[in-house]
Design an enzyme around this catalytic site. Structure first.
Site, short mmCIF file in Angstrom:
data_model
loop_
_atom_site.label_atom_id
_atom_site.label_comp_id
_atom_site.label_asym_id
_atom_site.label_seq_id
_atom_site.Cartn_x
_atom_site.Cartn_y
_atom_site.Cartn_z
N ALA A 1 1.00 -1.47 -0.15
CA ALA A 1 -0.06 -0.05 0.02
C ALA A 1 0.92 1.23 -0.01
O ALA A 1 0.82 2.22 0.85
CB ALA A 1 -1.01 -0.07 1.18
N ASN B 1 16.98 4.40 -17.37
CA ASN B 1 17.35 4.44 -15.81
C ASN B 1 18.71 4.26 -15.49
O ASN B 1 19.43 5.03 -14.76
CB ASN B 1 16.70 3.35 -15.02
CG ASN B 1 15.20 3.63 -14.86
OD1 ASN B 1 14.03 2.79 -14.58
ND2 ASN B 1 14.59 4.79 -15.45
N LYS C 1 13.49 0.57 -20.67
CA LYS C 1 13.09 1.51 -19.39
C LYS C 1 14.44 1.55 -18.41
O LYS C 1 14.92 2.31 -17.73
CB LYS C 1 11.85 1.16 -18.69
CG LYS C 1 11.61 1.97 -17.19
CD LYS C 1 10.74 3.13 -17.32
CE LYS C 1 10.70 3.95 -16.19
NZ LYS C 1 10.16 3.45 -14.90
N SER D 1 3.07 4.08 -2.98
CA SER D 1 2.66 4.83 -3.84
C SER D 1 1.84 4.46 -4.92
O SER D 1 0.96 4.77 -5.26
CB SER D 1 3.98 5.58 -4.63
OG SER D 1 4.68 6.03 -3.43
N ALA E 1 3.65 8.51 -8.78
CA ALA E 1 3.01 8.82 -7.63
C ALA E 1 3.97 8.71 -6.38
O ALA E 1 4.99 8.21 -6.54
CB ALA E 1 1.93 7.74 -7.24
N GLU F 1 17.12 0.63 -5.97
CA GLU F 1 16.73 -0.57 -6.87
C GLU F 1 17.89 -0.91 -7.66
O GLU F 1 17.81 -1.50 -8.51
CB GLU F 1 15.49 -0.70 -7.52
CG GLU F 1 14.26 -0.45 -6.55
CD GLU F 1 12.89 -0.22 -7.39
OE1 GLU F 1 12.14 -1.16 -7.15
OE2 GLU F 1 12.93 0.65 -8.10
N GLY G 1 0.90 0.92 -5.60
CA GLY G 1 -0.21 0.08 -4.90
C GLY G 1 -1.52 0.95 -4.71
O GLY G 1 -2.66 0.68 -4.91
P1 NAD Z 1 6.72 2.26 -2.18
O1 NAD Z 1 7.85 2.15 -1.50
O2 NAD Z 1 5.98 3.68 -2.26
O3 NAD Z 1 5.70 1.17 -2.03
C1 NAD Z 1 6.03 -0.32 -1.53
C2 NAD Z 1 5.06 -0.51 -0.55
O4 NAD Z 1 5.50 -2.06 -0.38
C3 NAD Z 1 5.25 0.11 0.86
O5 NAD Z 1 4.33 0.48 1.36
C4 NAD Z 1 6.24 -1.23 1.83
O6 NAD Z 1 5.75 -1.19 2.82
C5 NAD Z 1 5.34 -2.46 0.81
N1 NAD Z 1 5.58 -3.67 1.18
C6 NAD Z 1 7.16 -4.22 0.93
N2 NAD Z 1 7.02 -5.34 1.36
C7 NAD Z 1 5.88 -5.72 1.86
C8 NAD Z 1 5.32 -6.94 2.50
N3 NAD Z 1 6.08 -8.03 2.66
N4 NAD Z 1 4.26 -6.86 2.78
C9 NAD Z 1 3.31 -5.82 2.64
N5 NAD Z 1 3.88 -4.74 2.07
C10 NAD Z 1 5.05 -4.77 1.89
O7 NAD Z 1 7.05 1.87 -3.59
P2 NAD Z 1 6.54 2.47 -5.22
O8 NAD Z 1 6.97 3.81 -5.40
O9 NAD Z 1 5.00 2.28 -5.00
O10 NAD Z 1 7.23 1.49 -6.04
C11 NAD Z 1 6.79 0.12 -6.35
C12 NAD Z 1 7.46 -0.17 -7.54
O11 NAD Z 1 6.96 0.62 -8.67
C13 NAD Z 1 9.01 -0.08 -7.65
O12 NAD Z 1 9.78 -1.25 -8.38
C14 NAD Z 1 9.41 1.28 -8.50
O13 NAD Z 1 10.37 1.32 -9.04
C15 NAD Z 1 8.21 1.07 -9.31
N6 NAD Z 1 7.62 2.49 -9.77
C16 NAD Z 1 7.18 3.29 -9.14
C17 NAD Z 1 6.52 4.70 -9.78
C18 NAD Z 1 6.45 5.68 -8.74
O14 NAD Z 1 5.98 6.85 -9.14
N7 NAD Z 1 6.20 5.43 -7.36
C19 NAD Z 1 6.78 4.81 -11.08
C20 NAD Z 1 7.16 3.91 -11.75
C21 NAD Z 1 7.67 2.59 -11.28
O1 KPL Z 2 12.50 6.79 -14.62
C1 KPL Z 2 13.21 7.69 -13.97
C2 KPL Z 2 13.54 7.56 -12.61
O2 KPL Z 2 13.69 8.61 -12.07
O3 KPL Z 2 13.71 6.62 -12.22
C3 KPL Z 2 13.45 8.69 -15.17
C4 KPL Z 2 12.83 9.85 -15.07
C5 KPL Z 2 13.19 8.27 -16.70
C6 KPL Z 2 14.99 8.85 -14.96
O4 KPL Z 2 15.65 7.80 -15.36
#
Ligand code: NAD
Ligand code: KPL
Length: 297
Positions: A4, A180, A176, A6, A125, A256, A8
């Site tokens: 739960a 990155n 992607k 960003s 998010a 990551e 999720g």
């Molecule tokens: P986040 O850290 O905001 O959320 C992850 C959540 O997972 C946290 O609340 C954490 O407590 C929970 N979690 C981890 N292990 C757990 C478990 N065993 N049981 C229950 N909950 C658990 O991460 P995010 O930003 O949502 O990113 C998730 C993935 O999406 C990442 O790989 C990130 O790179 C990718 N991503 C994120 C965005 C973004 O804008 N946030 C954009 C593109 C890609």
């Molecule tokens: O995805 C990105 C990140 O910050 O993780 C961009 C904006 C593409 C930079 O690599």
């Protein structure tokens, strides 16, 4: 929905508000009681905040799971599914929202009876409080695996989640990953916004050449095409932003890296490719993380 955080929360809220039966899986009883105190998930969208009291449970709850959206960081994916494995019904479907590569194969290897659909998103998010998420950037999500598109894609459409089925999801994830790798580590090392890399255009170009060579050796010719030009476009379009890795390191959080640059270097080794700039970048970044007491993988 496991995670739960960003992304999720963003997915859970949109599915729940069109009446789909979403349940959140939180880490442990402490997180569950904090969630109950918060009264639900808060999503800030177009400057407006709304509360969504979506039901939540802990991993050890009883009901079997037929569909799971795994929305945690790449390094948490395997421990998270291992904890839930006994609840996953035979033939359960998972959507893996992790950035980078490596975690998806590791999850699939642990769940041979399940279908793992891979996702790559340009939505953005961030969390600005406990169980409070800001929808920061509209985008698109691609989903795919080796099979046919699942019928539940209609539910994503009904929930207003912009998406498409991709026959080439690995290519999208590789592209992607390459973007990155060309941007994020340098923003950490030079402590700059993405736009700051315009001053290091030669270094970025050299990295892009090695990344494109790697992509071609990994059977990802399309993903290699025009990589440098796209990297330059992204640097320009996101000039004012800090990359996600820069934000993680600045906040003292685990990055990551293992699923981005680490994956690229491992694949280069597997293909016996000598990519000296990529390897040197990984070593510089690992030194930088070690100096700050942050995990190297
Ligand atoms: P986040 O850290 O905001 O959320 C992850 C959540 O997972 C946290 O609340 C954490 O407590 C929970 N979690 C981890 N292990 C757990 C478990 N065993 N049981 C229950 N909950 C658990 O991460 P995010 O930003 O949502 O990113 C998730 C993935 O999406 C990442 O790989 C990130 O790179 C990718 N991503 C994120 C965005 C973004 O804008 N946030 C954009 C593109 C890609
Ligand atoms: O995805 C990105 C990140 O910050 O993780 C961009 C904006 C593409 C930079 O690599």
């Amino acid at each position: 929905m496991l995670g739960a955080g960003s992304l999720g929360s963003l997915w859970a809220v949109r599915l729940a508000r069109v009446g789909l039966p979403v349940r959140l899986i939180l880490r442990d009883p402490q997180r569950l009681s904090a969630y109950h105190c918060a009264g639900g998930l808060r999503l800030v969208e177009d400057g407006m905040e709304q509360l969504y009291p979506i039901p939540a449970e802990i991993p050890d709850a009883a009901p079997p799971i037929r569909r799971l959206l795994l929305a945690c960081k790449a390094y948490d994916a395997v421990p998270a599914v291992e904890h839930l494995a006994s609840r996953l019904a035979a033939g359960a479907e998972l959507v893996l929202l992790q950035n980078g590569l490596g975690s998806q194969d590791a999850v699939a290897a642990r769940l041979p009876g399940c279908r793992c659909v891979l996702a790559s998103t340009t939505e953005g998010a961030f969390r600005d409080g406990d169980f409070r998420v800001v929808f920061a950037g509209r985008g698109h999500t691609w989903l795919g695996d080796a099979g046919q598109p699942p019928a539940w894609l209609d539910e994503l459409a009904a929930a207003g989640i912009p998406h498409a089925w991709s026959e080439t999801i690995h290519g999208r994830l590789w592209r992607k990953l390459a973007l990155n790798c060309a941007i994020n580590p340098l923003t950490v090392l030079y402590d700059c916004r993405n736009g700051g890399l315009q001053a290091y255009a030669g270094e970025v170009a050299e990295l892009c050449a090695e990344l494109a060579e790697l992509l071609r050796h990994c059977d990802q010719r399309d993903a290699a095409e025009g990589l440098q030009e796209e990297v330059e476009r992204v640097i320009q379009a996101t000039a004012a932003n800090y990359s996600s890795m820069h934000q993680d390191v600045a906040r003292g959080r685990r990055s990551e890296i293992a699923y981005l640059l680490g994956h690229a270097c491992r694949e280069a080794e597997r293909h016996k490719l000598h990519l000296s700039r990529l390897k040197a970048l990984q070593q510089r970044l690992q030194r930088h993380l070690a100096e700050r007491g942050l995990p190297l993988d």
